[in-house]
Enzyme design. Structure first.
Site, PDB file in Angstrom:
ATOM      1  N   GLN A 167       7.446   2.363  -6.202  1.00 38.33           N
ATOM      2  CA  GLN A 167       8.542   3.241  -5.689  1.00 38.33           C
ATOM      3  C   GLN A 167       9.892   2.948  -6.347  1.00 38.33           C
ATOM      4  O   GLN A 167      10.541   4.087  -6.554  1.00 38.33           O
ATOM      5  CB  GLN A 167       8.908   2.510  -4.039  1.00 38.33           C
ATOM      6  N   TYR A 176       0.723  -1.230   0.018  1.00 39.18           N
ATOM      7  CA  TYR A 176       0.051  -0.065  -0.071  1.00 39.18           C
ATOM      8  C   TYR A 176       0.818   1.327   0.063  1.00 39.18           C
ATOM      9  O   TYR A 176       1.895   1.064   0.086  1.00 39.18           O
ATOM     10  CB  TYR A 176      -1.142   0.045   1.006  1.00 39.18           C
ATOM     11  N   GLU A 177       0.369   2.358  -0.269  1.00 36.10           N
ATOM     12  CA  GLU A 177       0.942   3.621  -0.378  1.00 36.10           C
ATOM     13  C   GLU A 177       1.748   3.515  -1.778  1.00 36.10           C
ATOM     14  O   GLU A 177       3.076   4.246  -1.684  1.00 36.10           O
ATOM     15  CB  GLU A 177       1.719   4.205   0.892  1.00 36.10           C
ATOM     16  N   GLY A 178       1.531   2.753  -2.648  1.00 29.14           N
ATOM     17  CA  GLY A 178       2.464   2.917  -3.644  1.00 29.14           C
ATOM     18  C   GLY A 178       3.338   1.279  -3.531  1.00 29.14           C
ATOM     19  O   GLY A 178       4.217   1.394  -2.787  1.00 29.14           O
TER      20      GLY A 178
END
Lengths: 592, 592
Positions: free
Chosen positions: B446, B439-441
């Protein structure tokens, strides 16, 4: 819900074209097995695993086993599927016809076992533990015991267990406390508590046969004082009918990270009647009859789970549209490109594919060695095969399950957030795969067994036998220029393997901790190089046929990925091994 | 049940001795913060996380969140613990005093956040998402909106969410469909469905503030047509009291592999009233205000879980007696030696320890950069810190969570079979850690962000700024002979980093797929080298004091392990990167 299609084409390619199962079927022992049987067996195995067993996998995880008043209930459908599996003769594929088995090669058994673990690891555990128990009984049991128990273990009418672990000892069985006392009729009374007993209690069969490690009165301390006993859940009359309930009961089942449909039991033995298997105080040897079989089976869990994870991740990567290719839109008419255009998604999928197909080749190569070690007419060939299996078994157990865990995690990652959600099934593969790195000897123990007993203690004899075979094959490929891209690097990695091996053998004399400090890295290094050898065997066949079928072209491309992107890890492993043990051992306990 | 003790000594060592927090406190902005406050804040943070929040972790996993009729109930004790956390002022440590925050440095916030994730990741998610939402509101919201919502977000009276993902789009937000239409009073009507919304609904606070990405009518296609809206669960009157229920409801919650006490919600917006944050169609920039904060927080989950897993694995390795040392019995009076004598167990524990302490140093180093970028008097220093954070943020998100997952698995492995059993708690750390790689990319994103936007697009400018700082520090260590064993190898690895970076920058011009094919390997390579730099900073301090306290000697020995056994992976990563993209891209879709 995830789907599964058995990789029949790849299995048949390996059996027939790469590993020449026809040569194995030429052994006298297999005289009644025709090559024409191979394909139907594979396709029927595919059918039962895909259609009967795989659909129970996700519901089995959700429902789990339940325990009440000593009784374990398996998830809905398991009993019927187990019966269908037994009725189809799948429990006895590789067992000896003398005891009702079908006498088929281990090569076919391993092909089945991979499918079984892909379909449903929890289910497979009810079946495969029996194989180990049957093996120990066949090799070490008296004729009387075989008459009573072996046919029914082989057929699957009874299942078997291995009762080794106690709360205070897993790896270090020398510490075990379960007691056995001889009673008047020549049998023994067994008392103690065992934990982590897979399939220790369940509702699939009327009887369960426990193979129990215990200590006789006045037995020597440690592992030299351990004996093995057969302890049935129900005693069996001479006519084969079930007798009275024996004093062995399930005390509870464990709540685990995964394999939730497999019962993991605390087993209490309270003056249970048992029968000695093999010689008194030689229980560890008897145990290894089971253990070496189980270790291959557990290795296959890594392969099987990675395969089914791959299949589902690939389907998702083709279907899910997200972002554009780095080189510009590949499908400009769609709202985005499929995940499969992205190099990093391909990295994940190809890593899975390269390990799966390489590991599958090694599993079947090992199965061929098992068939050879038992049935080859030449005693020298049988011994050679045994020696090779000694060194390959820990690799299959640990390398397959480590890469299996890595790969099921890659499969989950391909799904992004959906991979973390239970309903998609990808996270179950990860949870189910995790145990295989632990049970039947944790992977660190496999590595120690490899380096200490299989490499250092015989001063490299087994390793030399393995590397000579690899070397001969590489040499035979020298004149095939189309294989140059694989031959040259593999030759160099093989040299690294040999260099590192002898560095360890030499160091071990003066620095015993180097055996332990290098173990895990060495096992991975050996696994990577053997897989390189498998891939060379594959491309040696495929390169001749790549024009005729894209299947073969896929093999060349996957091998290329393996050589470019996975094999180079050998160099770092060498560096880490040769950095020695000091940086591990110099830290005082209170500085951790 | 696992235990947790906050690593106060290590945190204070890093803050005070390695990273000189006193220099940060000298910034005008922190004029009211005294050095004497640092230790009490750390020890109070330790107290609340150890005593109030950690005990809820395992029960929270077992109980999970429940959902009924649109209402989400968090596990028992969460509401009270959240209130205690808010009452203690822990929600607003790093927030601006202008909005009720305490104006303390990010360095202390990061120290707290690590403890919070060690204690209870699920709990932490209710708190940390609010920080991101508050940040976006502070940077981009109108004064009117700040007046209404920001104080309460900062204090924790309200919590916040990020509503980005939709069923068909996660990474590729350009595809999103949620609609926003302007209504008469200047606000907007929001309609659409969002998934995977962390803390989307819960029972901890009276109101929840959603930051929602949506598309205005006639907005440009793709990411250039996205705007951000603030959508409260309950409207708020001008006097601050709660008004009517807004049209945003939780449709269901997900059943997940882990973080089961964190609610992951499907959120339905049905003509919900929303307020534009920032400019129309500039929602992606606004989002990154939140996202960059969250990425650091998510990275800390990897560190926090690895730390608590390490503590429990170490205790087990000291306590559990199993087998003898390879060099002979270390504790002949005991029935066996503790696990900690075995090199392979030490390998696992030291890998955890070396990553944890290195990652902690990097987290606090990054926090120092955040403080610098906001509050340093010199604009050039602020810009430099911003540039360094651009390149370090994806490393913290992905490297910390990848090593965190690896390390929680090592912790589980140290426990053997017990690690797989839920009651010991080690497997929960693994399940909870797994989501942080997604999650969050997702970590692949990344890596792509790092290579494409932070390395290639600015032709290495940010990287040069980072390597110059490392290089200068290495040079300054040249005359300290006791550091030679670290300085020489780090110099060589730094050269490898630079070589590989420029190889990628050059290749990217003609082979765009190289950006993607090298991304994941490059991120790890960069992470390993930066951690080498952190370890050099640590030993530069510790080497002067190792005689006075064993704590410092432990640092030297851990650094040595890191340099001998972990850093060498850089070489393989280089080889894999430079093998290029062809072996990934040549495979046709139908050959997979």
């Amino acid at each position: 819900m995830p789907s599964y299609t058995a990789p029949q084409k790849d299995i048949l390619f390996l059996l027939k074209e790469v590993l020449n199962i026809d040569e194995v079927l030429d052994f006298q022992y297999f005289k009644d097995v025709d090559m024409d049987l191979v394909e139907p067996i594979i396709s029927e195995a595919a059918k039962i695993t895909e259609q009967e067993i795989q659909p129970l996998n996700q519901p089995g995880d959700q429902q789990g086993c339940s325990f009440k008043d000593g009784i374990v209930t398996t998830p809905k459908g398991f009993k019927e599927a187990y019966q269908a599996f037994v009725d189809g003769g799948w429990m006895s594929l590789n067992s000896s016809p003398e005891f009702g088995g079908q006498g088929l090669p281990k090569m076919l058994q391993v092909a089945l076992d991979e499918m079984l673990t892909s379909a449903n690891v929890s289910f497979s555990l009810y079946a495969v533990l029996s194989q180990g128990a049957a093996h120990a009984l066949q090799d070490h049991g008296s004729d009387l015991l075989k008459d009573k128990f072996l046919h029914k273990l082989v057929s699957g009418e009874f299942t078997g267990t291995m009762c080794l672990t106690e709360a205070h000892c897993g790896t270090d069985l020398g510490l075990l406390r379960t007691k056995a006392t001889k009673i008047n009729d020549g049998s023994y009374s067994i008392t103690g508590t065992k934990i982590f007993i897979t399939s220790g209690e369940h509702d699939l069969t009327d009887n369960i046969i426990h193979m129990v490690l215990a200590r006789l009165p006045d037995a020597p301390k440690g592992v030299k004082g351990i004996s093995m006993f057969l302890v049935p859940k129900f005693l069996v009359h001479d006519d084969g009918s079930l007798g009275e309930r024996n004093g062995v009961y399930c005390g509870s089942i464990e709540h685990k990270m995964g394999i939730k449909a497999s019962s993991t039991c605390v087993m209490n033995f309270d003056n249970a009647k048992g029968y000695l298997i093999g010689e008194a105080n030689k229980g560890m040897q008897t145990m290894f009859s089971m253990m070496n079989i189980e270790r291959i089976n557990i290795g296959l869990e890594g392969l099987g789970l990675s395969e089914v994870s791959y299949q589902n991740a690939l389907a998702y990567a083709k279907d899910r549209l997200q972002s554009r290719s780095l080189t510009g839109a590949k499908y400009p008419d769609k709202q985005a490109d499929p995940l499969l255009v992205h190099p990093d998604v391909r990295r994940m999928l190809l890593t899975m594919k390269a390990y799966n197909e390489g590991n599958r080749a090694l599993a079947l190569f090992a199965a061929r060695l098992v068939d050879t070690s038992k049935h080859h007419p030449d005693a020298k060939q049988r011994e050679l095969a045994d020696n090779l299996m000694a060194i390959i078994t820990p690799v299959i157990k640990a390398f397959f399950t480590d890469t299996g865990f890595e790969c099921t995690n890659l499969g989950l990652q391909v799904f992004g957030g959906h991979g973390y959600i239970s309903e998609w099934g990808m996270e179950q593969f990860v949870r189910d795969a995790r145990i295989a790195q632990i049970y039947e000897g944790a992977n660190g123990i496999q590595a120690l067994d490899l380096v200490k007993r299989k490499l250092v203690m015989n001063e490299g004899v087994f390793l030399n036998q393995l590397t000579e075979i690899m070397s001969a094959f590489i040499t035979a490929c020298h004149d095939k220029t189309e294989l140059n891209e694989f031959v040259a690097p593999l030759e160099s990695y093989l040299k690294t393997l040999v260099d590192v091996s002898y560095w360890i053998i030499n160091q071990a004399q003066t620095h015993p901790n180097v055996v332990g400090s290098s173990a895990t890295d060495y096992l991975k290094l050996l696994g990577l190089v053997i897989l390189g050898f498998m891939w060379l065997k594959i491309v040696a066949v495929a390169s001749k046929k790549q024009e005729q079928d894209n299947f073969y072209k896929g093999k060349i491309l996957t091998a290329r990925f393996y050589f470019k992107k996975l094999l180079p890890e050998v160099n770092t492993l060498k560096e880490k091994i040769m950095a020695g043990a000091d940086s591990l051992m110099d830290m005082d306990e209170d500085l951790f």
